[in-house]
Design an enzyme around this catalytic site. Structure first.
Site, mmCIF file in Angstrom:
data_model
loop_
_atom_site.group_PDB
_atom_site.id
_atom_site.type_symbol
_atom_site.label_atom_id
_atom_site.label_comp_id
_atom_site.label_asym_id
_atom_site.label_seq_id
_atom_site.Cartn_x
_atom_site.Cartn_y
_atom_site.Cartn_z
ATOM 1 C CG HIS A 74 -1.905 1.100 1.264
ATOM 2 N ND1 HIS A 74 -1.772 2.151 2.152
ATOM 3 C CD2 HIS A 74 -3.036 1.355 0.546
ATOM 4 C CE1 HIS A 74 -2.770 2.991 1.978
ATOM 5 N NE2 HIS A 74 -3.558 2.532 1.007
ATOM 6 C CG ASP A 120 -6.980 3.905 0.038
ATOM 7 O OD1 ASP A 120 -5.743 3.799 0.190
ATOM 8 O OD2 ASP A 120 -7.596 4.967 0.242
#
Length: 146
Positions: A74, A120
């Protein structure tokens, strides 16, 4: 001081106010929190805010497990999104939908919003598939993340 830097500083200061899980945060982080709650409703999003070497503040060393690796990916995804002109992932909002644990980024997002939404979304899906080890919450970063 550059007005853009002042805006970032103000947002960071505002996001750090408060002493509970109801503290204000940049809108993108609020959306990310909601995505996590969509895919992992059994855990508080706060459980992921200080996990391993990469979930939460900073990020260095070798991820301690698969969940921490989700956060490393991420972080790298946000770094790639920052290469889009004018894209600030922590502050970029986007359109998405959560339906029965399934996340969908909406088609109307611009390039930055689409990239951040996908970062996300993929992280939240990764969190749902990775085991959570309580021993990796709030670890000593200096000792374990070199």
């Amino acid at each position: 001081m550059n007005p853009a830097h002042l805006l970032i500083l103000a947002a960071v200061c505002v996001s750090s106010l408060g002493a509970s899980s109801n503290r204000p945060m940049p809108l993108n982080l609020y959306q990310f929190k909601n995505m996590i709650q969509c895919t992992v409703p059994s855990r508080s999003w706060w459980d992921f805010a200080d996990y391993g070497c990469y979930c939460g503040r900073g990020g260095s060393g070798t991820p301690v497990d698969d969940l921490d690796r989700c956060c490393q990916v991420h972080d790298n995804c946000y770094n790639e999104a920052e290469k889009i002109s004018g894209c600030w992932p922590y502050f970029k909002t986007y359109s998405y939908e959560c339906s029965q644990g399934t996340l969908t980024c909406k088609g109307g997002n611009n390039a930055c919003a689409a990239a951040v939404c996908d970062c996300d979304r993929l992280a939240a899906i990764c969190f749902a598939g990775a085991p959570y080890n309580n021993n990796n919450y709030n670890i000593d970063l200096k000792a374990r993340c070199q």
